[in-house]
Design an enzyme around this catalytic site. Structure first.
Site, PDB file in Angstrom:
ATOM      1  N   GLU A  15     -16.050  -1.845 -16.371  1.00  0.00           N
ATOM      2  CA  GLU A  15     -15.952  -0.706 -15.460  1.00  0.00           C
ATOM      3  C   GLU A  15     -16.727   0.492 -16.024  1.00  0.00           C
ATOM      4  O   GLU A  15     -17.209   0.478 -17.145  1.00  0.00           O
ATOM      5  CB  GLU A  15     -14.487  -0.295 -15.251  1.00  0.00           C
ATOM      6  CG  GLU A  15     -13.897  -0.698 -13.904  1.00  0.00           C
ATOM      7  CD  GLU A  15     -14.466   0.086 -12.731  1.00  0.00           C
ATOM      8  OE1 GLU A  15     -15.428   0.867 -12.924  1.00  0.00           O
ATOM      9  OE2 GLU A  15     -13.966  -0.084 -11.614  1.00  0.00           O
ATOM     10  N   ARG A  96      -2.107   3.987 -15.875  1.00  0.00           N
ATOM     11  CA  ARG A  96      -3.280   4.191 -16.720  1.00  0.00           C
ATOM     12  C   ARG A  96      -4.353   4.920 -15.919  1.00  0.00           C
ATOM     13  O   ARG A  96      -4.269   5.024 -14.693  1.00  0.00           O
ATOM     14  CB  ARG A  96      -3.828   2.851 -17.230  1.00  0.00           C
ATOM     15  CG  ARG A  96      -4.362   1.931 -16.139  1.00  0.00           C
ATOM     16  CD  ARG A  96      -5.112   0.759 -16.752  1.00  0.00           C
ATOM     17  NE  ARG A  96      -5.523  -0.244 -15.778  1.00  0.00           N
ATOM     18  CZ  ARG A  96      -6.612  -0.165 -15.012  1.00  0.00           C
ATOM     19  NH1 ARG A  96      -7.413   0.899 -15.084  1.00  0.00           N
ATOM     20  NH2 ARG A  96      -6.918  -1.147 -14.170  1.00  0.00           N
ATOM     21  N   ASN A  98      -8.234   5.244 -14.406  1.00  0.00           N
ATOM     22  CA  ASN A  98      -9.045   4.176 -13.823  1.00  0.00           C
ATOM     23  C   ASN A  98     -10.508   4.512 -13.607  1.00  0.00           C
ATOM     24  O   ASN A  98     -11.356   3.671 -13.844  1.00  0.00           O
ATOM     25  CB  ASN A  98      -8.446   3.726 -12.485  1.00  0.00           C
ATOM     26  CG  ASN A  98      -9.008   2.412 -12.011  1.00  0.00           C
ATOM     27  OD1 ASN A  98      -9.129   1.479 -12.805  1.00  0.00           O
ATOM     28  ND2 ASN A  98      -9.370   2.329 -10.743  1.00  0.00           N
ATOM     29  N   GLU A 117      -0.350  -2.755 -10.492  1.00  0.00           N
ATOM     30  CA  GLU A 117      -0.929  -2.773  -9.141  1.00  0.00           C
ATOM     31  C   GLU A 117       0.136  -2.996  -8.072  1.00  0.00           C
ATOM     32  O   GLU A 117      -0.062  -3.726  -7.102  1.00  0.00           O
ATOM     33  CB  GLU A 117      -2.037  -3.837  -9.046  1.00  0.00           C
ATOM     34  CG  GLU A 117      -3.163  -3.608 -10.040  1.00  0.00           C
ATOM     35  CD  GLU A 117      -4.286  -4.623  -9.922  1.00  0.00           C
ATOM     36  OE1 GLU A 117      -4.310  -5.372  -8.937  1.00  0.00           O
ATOM     37  OE2 GLU A 117      -5.142  -4.653 -10.838  1.00  0.00           O
ATOM     38  N   ASN A 144      -9.750   4.942  -6.914  1.00  0.00           N
ATOM     39  CA  ASN A 144     -11.045   4.488  -7.403  1.00  0.00           C
ATOM     40  C   ASN A 144     -12.110   5.481  -6.974  1.00  0.00           C
ATOM     41  O   ASN A 144     -11.837   6.493  -6.352  1.00  0.00           O
ATOM     42  CB  ASN A 144     -11.364   3.077  -6.915  1.00  0.00           C
ATOM     43  CG  ASN A 144     -11.637   2.143  -8.078  1.00  0.00           C
ATOM     44  OD1 ASN A 144     -12.435   2.462  -8.946  1.00  0.00           O
ATOM     45  ND2 ASN A 144     -10.963   1.006  -8.106  1.00  0.00           N
ATOM     46  N   ASP A 197     -14.343  -0.839  -4.795  1.00  0.00           N
ATOM     47  CA  ASP A 197     -14.005  -0.495  -6.178  1.00  0.00           C
ATOM     48  C   ASP A 197     -14.702   0.817  -6.537  1.00  0.00           C
ATOM     49  O   ASP A 197     -14.629   1.781  -5.799  1.00  0.00           O
ATOM     50  CB  ASP A 197     -14.399  -1.654  -7.097  1.00  0.00           C
ATOM     51  CG  ASP A 197     -13.579  -1.707  -8.364  1.00  0.00           C
ATOM     52  OD1 ASP A 197     -13.544  -0.702  -9.094  1.00  0.00           O
ATOM     53  OD2 ASP A 197     -12.978  -2.755  -8.657  1.00  0.00           O
TER      54      ASP A 197
END
Length: 290
Positions: A15, A96, A98, A117, A144, A197
């Site tokens: 990521e 957390r 992201n 999730e 996101n 995403d």
């Protein structure tokens, strides 16, 4: 268009790619690792982190800002030292960080999510000159993006589970305006596109969107029109960065997360880096004011 394989990484959850000073930086969130890639030699450097790490961004004061699970930290690449700037979600140990982006004023907009999730505990924060504040953007399960327009006026916020992208005006005081639906991937003709995403904006304000489970990245014009589609030989395309000498080389992170043994066998390059060329270059580089 088809993406080309660039580098073997095998990240569990690659990521946050970001072009910084002639190199590509990215993370493996679940692998607790920050990476730096030399685009010419393909040499790969890495820094271990004590927590899941969602992103790295450049700081105007030198070094990097890293989004660890407990909050943003300073990362000194020379020593590997991490220094906490602020702590978030002290009451939500399963959350957390992201994804993140820098606006025209050097503020870092970053989101959180439920690491399992399941719960709608993901919110958007702003890091501004060392201080963190929570925005009024409604909580969701997986935040996101976010992406910032090159003019600095718009924040694009991705609801991955809801498969929608929203737009917010960035106000003069650094707050986010009302939510406007910008892209909707819940329609029948987009049912097989996967989940949106990470997202970024290019120099014209186009939005490059990675699709987890969709084996593709797509670019949308500022009015939401689809302009480009790039196909990948792996399912989980997480985010794009634009870099290279002319800002027109795209780099994409991917993930092995969620793939079973048969899918991993069929996708041996899952979790690797990919590349392709684009027509519109990256916008002007930005650094965090922290």
């Amino acid at each position: 268009m088809q993406a080309d394989h660039f580098l073997k990484v095998g990240a569990h959850l690659g990521e946050g790619p970001c072009w910084i000073d002639g190199a590509l930086w990215f993370v493996d969130i679940k692998g607790n690792t920050v990476f730096k890639v030399d685009p010419e030699t393909h040499a790969l450097s890495r820094w271990a982190t004590p927590e899941h790490v969602g992103w790295v961004l450049p700081s105007a004061h030198g070094g990097l800002i890293a989004g660890l699970q407990s909050g943003p930290h300073r990362l000194d690449p020379e020593s590997g030292t991490l220094t906490r700037i602020a702590q978030v979600h002290t009451d939500l140990p399963d959350n957390r960080l992201n994804d993140a982006a820098i606006d025209a004023e050097g503020r870092v907009w970053f989101g959180s999510m439920d690491n399992l999730e399941e719960s709608q505990t993901g919110v958007v924060f702003v890091l501004d000159k060392g201080e963190v504040r929570e925005t009024a953007i409604p909580a969701i399960t997986i935040t996101n993006g976010p992406a910032i327009s090159p003019c600095g006026s718009w924040l694009y916020h991705v609801d991955t589970i809801g498969r929608q992208v929203f737009r917010h005006a960035i106000q003069a005081d650094g707050t986010a305006g009302e939510s406007e639906l910008f892209l909707d991937f819940t329609t029948p003709e987009r049912d097989d596109w996967g989940h949106p995403d990470g997202a970024i904006c290019d120099a014209e304000g186009g939005i490059w969107q990675g699709f987890f489970g969709g084996a593709a990245a797509r670019r949308f014009a500022p009015d939401g029109t689809l302009t480009h589609e790039v196909r990948f030989p792996v399912s989980n395309v997480t985010k794009i960065a634009l870099g290279g000498p002319d800002g027109r080389t795209a780099y994409a992170t991917t993930a092995r997360q969620g793939l079973d043994e048969a899918e991993l066998a069929a996708q041996p390059q899952a979790g690797d880096l990919f590349t392709f060329r684009v027509d519109v270059p990256a916008g002007a580089p930005r650094s965090a004011n922290t």
